[in-house]
Scaffold this motif. Structure first.
Motif, PDB file in Angstrom:
ATOM      1  N   GLU A 275       0.830  -1.204   0.000  1.00  0.00           N
ATOM      2  CA  GLU A 275       0.000   0.000   0.000  1.00  0.00           C
ATOM      3  C   GLU A 275       0.867   1.257   0.000  1.00  0.00           C
ATOM      4  O   GLU A 275       0.533   2.261  -0.638  1.00  0.00           O
ATOM      5  N   ARG A 278       2.176   1.774  -3.508  1.00  0.00           N
ATOM      6  CA  ARG A 278       1.103   2.299  -4.354  1.00  0.00           C
ATOM      7  C   ARG A 278       0.873   3.787  -4.077  1.00  0.00           C
ATOM      8  O   ARG A 278       0.726   4.598  -5.009  1.00  0.00           O
ATOM      9  N   GLU A 282       1.284   6.917  -6.715  1.00  0.00           N
ATOM     10  CA  GLU A 282       0.067   7.621  -7.126  1.00  0.00           C
ATOM     11  C   GLU A 282      -0.062   9.012  -6.498  1.00  0.00           C
ATOM     12  O   GLU A 282      -1.051   9.703  -6.749  1.00  0.00           O
ATOM     13  N   VAL A 288      -1.296   3.163 -10.547  1.00  0.00           N
ATOM     14  CA  VAL A 288      -0.645   1.856 -10.550  1.00  0.00           C
ATOM     15  C   VAL A 288      -1.627   0.842 -11.123  1.00  0.00           C
ATOM     16  O   VAL A 288      -2.677   0.578 -10.543  1.00  0.00           O
ATOM     17  N   LEU A 291       0.780  -4.392  -9.556  1.00  0.00           N
ATOM     18  CA  LEU A 291       1.808  -4.355  -8.526  1.00  0.00           C
ATOM     19  C   LEU A 291       2.022  -5.759  -7.969  1.00  0.00           C
ATOM     20  O   LEU A 291       1.065  -6.402  -7.524  1.00  0.00           O
ATOM     21  N   VAL A 305       6.264  -3.111 -10.783  1.00  0.00           N
ATOM     22  CA  VAL A 305       5.246  -2.060 -10.762  1.00  0.00           C
ATOM     23  C   VAL A 305       4.958  -1.590 -12.182  1.00  0.00           C
ATOM     24  O   VAL A 305       5.884  -1.265 -12.932  1.00  0.00           O
TER      25      VAL A 305
END
Length: 342
Positions: A275, A278, A282, A288, A291, A305
């Motif tokens: 998380e 990500r 972002e 994303v 992943l 990624v």
């Protein structure tokens, strides 16, 4: 219109071994030597003095040494072939493979001990207390010494910097970092808890310690059972103690099987880290699209990624954003450029 860009990096090594690998290997071999000496002493002593119980405990010690030998060979093999390019992502998982195998052995031991305990509950057998109790105490002493020797392999050192001193010849994004690359600090994540994550756990050492602790737990239960059986003539206490010990071993075995199996199947070892990765990508409005996060070895994570962006960013841009995560030892970044159509 969509264009794909994949960052190409020069060849590099994949040394994804734990920071305490060498020390853990030495300590495991030391415990094997201790167990082997005790095994020979018990078998020879039993043969000279006619003690079947002493011989039986010596043979039991041989299974203990054999399980630890599996751990030691995994350490040695992983170190010896760490630079072998035929292992695509290094040899960091050898410890997990050995831990999984050890867990299977533990499960078999639990079944055997449980079966023997139930058999003796149904059909009690006479017990030579004067021989059995000293042998159980001796076994506990050996296991305590083994646990002390192995304990150094369990301590995670906090005197390392955030690069972990990894010797794989590149920084944590999988490519040499230039000195002029700025350090990215747009997002302030607290990363100091990474040393306590499950992906830092050395499951090979954990399996070795579980073997020792399982043996020690059974020794304690056996000693208590034998003392009560001798004091109150409760012969059922000895097999009951053995059955409880079998349940304890089975519980540890299941936990070890679950954790090592998940690693061998490349299950996401740290959802929080996924998380964070990500969020880091972002934070500028990019997206994303894919992943993958998996464990390469103790304290080492790999990541693939895929990023969709309407900007002109190249993979190096995202590498720099992920450089804040020291546990990401190997990163592959794919960028999908979506250009507006006229």
């Amino acid at each position: 219109m969509e264009s794909n860009s994949v960052f190409q990096i020069p060849p590099h090594d994949h040394f994804f071994l734990g920071s305490d690998h060498d020390r853990a290997e030495r300590r495991t071999w030391a415990v094997i030597i201790l167990c082997t000496v005790m095994m020979v002493a018990e078998i020879v002593g039993g043969a000279l003095f006619g003690s079947l119980a002493l011989i039986a405990d010596g043979l039991h010690m041989s299974t203990h040494a054999g399980a630890l030998l599996l751990a030691a060979l995994a350490y040695t093999y992983a170190r010896k072939y760490a630079g072998d390019r035929s292992f695509t992502f290094g040899t960091g998982k050898f410890g997990d493979l050995a831990g999984y195998s050890s867990a299977i052995v533990l499960a078999m031991i639990a079944l055997l001990v449980g079966y023997e305990a139930v058999t003796r509950l149904i059909d009690p057998v006479p017990i030579a207390f004067n021989q059995a109790i000293p042998i159980a105490v001796l076994g506990l002493v050996v296991n305590a010494a083994s646990a002390w020797l192995l304990s150094g392999g369990l301590h995670h050192r906090h005197d390392h910097d955030h690069s972990h001193g990894h010797a794989h010849g590149h920084d944590h994004d999988g490519a040499p970092r230039r000195s002029d690359e700025p350090e990215i600090r747009e997002l302030e994540f607290e990363e100091h808890d990474h040393g306590h994550g499950a992906h830092h756990r050395d499951n090979n050492m954990r399996a070795a310690v579980v073997h020792v602790m399982a043996d020690a737990a059974v020794s304690v239960l056996v000693i208590v059972g034998l003392l009560l059986a001798r004091a109150f003539d409760w012969l059922w206490m000895d097999p009951l103690a053995g059955f409880i010990g079998a349940l304890v071993i089975a519980n540890w075995s299941v936990g070890l099987l679950r954790d090592t199996g998940a690693i061998l199947l490349d299950r996401n070892p740290d959802p929080r880290m996924a998380e964070r990765v990500r969020t880091a990508i972002e934070s500028e409005g990019d997206h994303v699209t894919d992943l993958h996060l998996w464990r390469l070895g103790p304290g080492h994570l790999g990541a693939i990624v895929s990023v969709a962006t309407s900007e002109t960013h190249e993979p190096a841009h995202y590498r720099k954003r992920l450089a804040r995560f020291p546990d990401l030892s190997h990163i592959t970044v794919e960028v999908q450029h979506r250009l507006a159509t006229p």
